[in-house]
Scaffold this motif. Sequence first.
Motif, PDB file in Angstrom:
ATOM      1  N   ARG A   5       0.696  -0.980  -0.157  1.00 48.52           N
ATOM      2  CA  ARG A   5       0.088  -0.006   0.132  1.00 48.52           C
ATOM      3  C   ARG A   5       1.088   1.263  -0.088  1.00 48.52           C
ATOM      4  NH1 ARG A   5      -5.201   1.449   0.966  1.00 48.52           N
ATOM      5  NH2 ARG A   5      -5.657  -0.929   1.946  1.00 48.52           N
ATOM      6  N   GLY A   6       0.589   2.135  -0.920  1.00 51.74           N
ATOM      7  CA  GLY A   6       1.182   3.471  -0.928  1.00 51.74           C
ATOM      8  C   GLY A   6       2.515   3.409  -1.404  1.00 51.74           C
ATOM      9  N   SER A   7       3.229   2.233  -1.926  1.00 50.68           N
ATOM     10  CA  SER A   7       4.494   1.975  -2.247  1.00 50.68           C
ATOM     11  C   SER A   7       4.636   2.286  -3.814  1.00 50.68           C
ATOM     12  CB  SER A   7       5.274   0.976  -1.827  1.00 50.68           C
ATOM     13  OG  SER A   7       4.825  -0.235  -2.551  1.00 50.68           O
ATOM     14  N   GLY A   8       3.873   1.829  -4.662  1.00 46.43           N
ATOM     15  CA  GLY A   8       3.801   1.867  -5.922  1.00 46.43           C
ATOM     16  C   GLY A   8       4.642   0.643  -6.412  1.00 46.43           C
ATOM     17  N   VAL A   9       4.881  -0.237  -5.628  1.00 46.75           N
ATOM     18  CA  VAL A   9       5.474  -1.693  -5.743  1.00 46.75           C
ATOM     19  C   VAL A   9       4.511  -2.686  -5.971  1.00 46.75           C
ATOM     20  CG1 VAL A   9       7.233  -3.157  -5.051  1.00 46.75           C
ATOM     21  CG2 VAL A   9       7.476  -0.897  -4.683  1.00 46.75           C
ATOM     22  N   SER A  10       4.607  -3.618  -6.971  1.00 47.31           N
ATOM     23  CA  SER A  10       3.564  -4.572  -6.992  1.00 47.31           C
ATOM     24  C   SER A  10       4.227  -5.842  -7.510  1.00 47.31           C
ATOM     25  CB  SER A  10       2.383  -4.229  -8.281  1.00 47.31           C
ATOM     26  OG  SER A  10       1.578  -5.192  -8.569  1.00 47.31           O
ATOM     27  N   PHE A  11       3.954  -6.921  -6.435  1.00 48.75           N
ATOM     28  CA  PHE A  11       4.630  -8.153  -6.522  1.00 48.75           C
ATOM     29  C   PHE A  11       3.751  -9.215  -7.153  1.00 48.75           C
ATOM     30  CE2 PHE A  11       7.460  -5.981  -3.303  1.00 48.75           C
ATOM     31  CZ  PHE A  11       8.693  -6.350  -4.133  1.00 48.75           C
ATOM     32  N   ALA A  12       3.963 -10.160  -7.830  1.00 45.72           N
ATOM     33  CA  ALA A  12       3.183 -11.420  -8.153  1.00 45.72           C
ATOM     34  C   ALA A  12       2.806 -12.167  -6.873  1.00 45.72           C
ATOM     35  CB  ALA A  12       3.947 -12.317  -9.072  1.00 45.72           C
ATOM     36  N   ARG A  13       1.732 -12.918  -7.094  1.00 44.31           N
ATOM     37  CA  ARG A  13       1.160 -13.507  -5.750  1.00 44.31           C
ATOM     38  C   ARG A  13       2.102 -14.298  -5.300  1.00 44.31           C
ATOM     39  NH1 ARG A  13      -4.037 -14.590  -3.901  1.00 44.31           N
ATOM     40  NH2 ARG A  13      -4.946 -13.619  -5.682  1.00 44.31           N
ATOM     41  N   ALA A  14       2.707 -15.091  -6.109  1.00 48.43           N
ATOM     42  CA  ALA A  14       3.737 -16.281  -5.711  1.00 48.43           C
ATOM     43  C   ALA A  14       4.979 -15.682  -4.923  1.00 48.43           C
ATOM     44  CB  ALA A  14       4.314 -17.175  -6.797  1.00 48.43           C
ATOM     45  N   VAL A  15       5.444 -14.565  -5.563  1.00 53.05           N
ATOM     46  CA  VAL A  15       6.578 -13.899  -4.714  1.00 53.05           C
ATOM     47  C   VAL A  15       6.103 -13.191  -3.377  1.00 53.05           C
ATOM     48  CG1 VAL A  15       8.177 -11.869  -4.858  1.00 53.05           C
ATOM     49  CG2 VAL A  15       7.625 -13.204  -6.852  1.00 53.05           C
ATOM     50  N   GLU A  16       4.731 -12.542  -3.604  1.00 55.52           N
ATOM     51  CA  GLU A  16       4.365 -12.011  -2.250  1.00 55.52           C
ATOM     52  C   GLU A  16       4.188 -12.961  -1.205  1.00 55.52           C
ATOM     53  OE1 GLU A  16       2.701  -8.593  -0.180  1.00 55.52           O
ATOM     54  OE2 GLU A  16       3.473  -8.940  -2.453  1.00 55.52           O
ATOM     55  N   LYS A  17       3.760 -14.320  -1.621  1.00 52.98           N
ATOM     56  CA  LYS A  17       3.497 -15.220  -0.332  1.00 52.98           C
ATOM     57  C   LYS A  17       4.835 -15.771   0.255  1.00 52.98           C
ATOM     58  CE  LYS A  17      -0.923 -17.207  -1.950  1.00 52.98           C
ATOM     59  NZ  LYS A  17      -1.617 -18.433  -2.234  1.00 52.98           N
ATOM     60  N   LYS A  18       5.811 -15.777  -0.688  1.00 53.78           N
ATOM     61  CA  LYS A  18       7.187 -16.182  -0.250  1.00 53.78           C
ATOM     62  C   LYS A  18       7.982 -15.178   0.735  1.00 53.78           C
ATOM     63  CE  LYS A  18       8.602 -19.239  -3.982  1.00 53.78           C
ATOM     64  NZ  LYS A  18       9.468 -19.461  -5.143  1.00 53.78           N
ATOM     65  N   LEU A  19       7.647 -13.783   0.349  1.00 55.98           N
ATOM     66  CA  LEU A  19       7.944 -12.782   1.372  1.00 55.98           C
ATOM     67  C   LEU A  19       7.450 -12.855   2.645  1.00 55.98           C
ATOM     68  CD1 LEU A  19       8.458  -9.678  -1.346  1.00 55.98           C
ATOM     69  CD2 LEU A  19      10.490 -11.329  -0.340  1.00 55.98           C
ATOM     70  N   LEU A  20       6.114 -13.192   2.685  1.00 53.68           N
ATOM     71  CA  LEU A  20       5.273 -13.223   3.902  1.00 53.68           C
ATOM     72  C   LEU A  20       5.870 -14.383   4.698  1.00 53.68           C
ATOM     73  CD1 LEU A  20       1.831 -12.304   2.707  1.00 53.68           C
ATOM     74  CD2 LEU A  20       3.171 -11.035   4.342  1.00 53.68           C
ATOM     75  N   ARG A  21       6.001 -15.466   4.169  1.00 50.61           N
ATOM     76  CA  ARG A  21       6.492 -16.812   4.894  1.00 50.61           C
ATOM     77  C   ARG A  21       7.819 -16.440   5.477  1.00 50.61           C
ATOM     78  NH1 ARG A  21       3.954 -19.736   0.732  1.00 50.61           N
ATOM     79  NH2 ARG A  21       5.765 -19.969  -0.522  1.00 50.61           N
ATOM     80  N   ALA A  22       8.672 -15.485   4.874  1.00 49.50           N
ATOM     81  CA  ALA A  22      10.028 -15.200   5.375  1.00 49.50           C
ATOM     82  C   ALA A  22       9.909 -14.251   6.236  1.00 49.50           C
ATOM     83  CB  ALA A  22      10.865 -14.936   4.135  1.00 49.50           C
ATOM     84  N   GLN A  23       8.848 -13.852   6.632  1.00 51.00           N
ATOM     85  CA  GLN A  23       8.569 -12.777   7.641  1.00 51.00           C
ATOM     86  C   GLN A  23       8.915 -11.351   7.159  1.00 51.00           C
ATOM     87  OE1 GLN A  23       6.865 -13.798  10.507  1.00 51.00           O
ATOM     88  NE2 GLN A  23       6.775 -15.596   9.517  1.00 51.00           N
TER      89      GLN A  23
END
Length: 359
Positions: free
Chosen positions: A23-41
Amino acid sequence: MKQFLVRLTARSGREAGGAVEFRGSGVSFARAVEKKLLRAQVTSVEQLLALNERELRSLPDIGPVTVSSVIATLAEAGLSLAADPYEAYECARHSDVARDAELRSYFLCNSCRDAYAQLAFGARSPEWVSSERVEGYCGHCNELRVVRLSQWFLCGTCDRVVRSLGRGLASAKFVESVWADTFRGTSELSLRETDPVELRPRGRRSDVDRVSTADFVADDASGKAVLGIELKSGRSALAGDGIGNTMPQFQLDTTDCDDITAAAITLNVPVFLVHAQVIGRAHAPTERYEGVGLWFARPWDMLQHLEAVRRRPRETRDAAYFKTAMFRPFAEFPAYMKDQFWADFESMRRDGFPLLYQR
């Protein structure tokens, strides 16, 4: 920077086309990448930007493809990961990062330092040059001059190549000197260097445009080529001459053997393998290269002295291993030229250049 929390549901109004935005960053990640980042905290752009590439790679479930995707997405938004304080240095000679690249030091005169920068290191000035000027031997031209310690970042391979250049220049001058002394008043053969040692970036000469030629060619009084010389130099001696222990085997890359054959065919004259022993003598804090032994091998003697062809340790190149008995002291070369050379020359014209090795 404020925290930009990830919204993973369509209710956030931030999901479109299988991608999720911070939100507010202008950065958009694909769902798979997003999930991996979340799992890595990793839950915010701020947290992501605090990581360098090495740290990101070390997180669980984050592989090279994910890292590349993250870097590309951040770049589109004008952002980048943090700099790595322990990143590998870039080698000045082949202009790419190398884990073993480090500061390498050379005593050089002003002209050779400039030549290194312009011809071998892509116009890069040294990382550091000592302000202290000392009288000593230049590590490249091997002349007694005013020199200064100069440093570039180089990988191990390029450092070995660069250090071999000064020895190569010294060995070429040694061959010319020995040739002049050996044949003074006894022959009309004149020696000319045809493939001199050159400073150039790594990879500048490709296998496609490479032309095989001998290092030296000897011409008769009419200027016609009579024979060629392929020069190899090193610290070790061979039997019957030189200083120190003799080498147990002589190693020659199979590509060098092929180059000798190609040069002989191109010149239509025999090409001889010559080994020069060149050692270092201290002139603190520098070192002087001095030739102390010279030997030659007839190409017709090489195959019968071949012991094996195998891969060099820790390398991707094959080498031919020969018994050193195939070499004779260069002092015997005039007698060979008088008594046997022309018969060998005719045999080459009749039967072709001899096979130097076989697998």
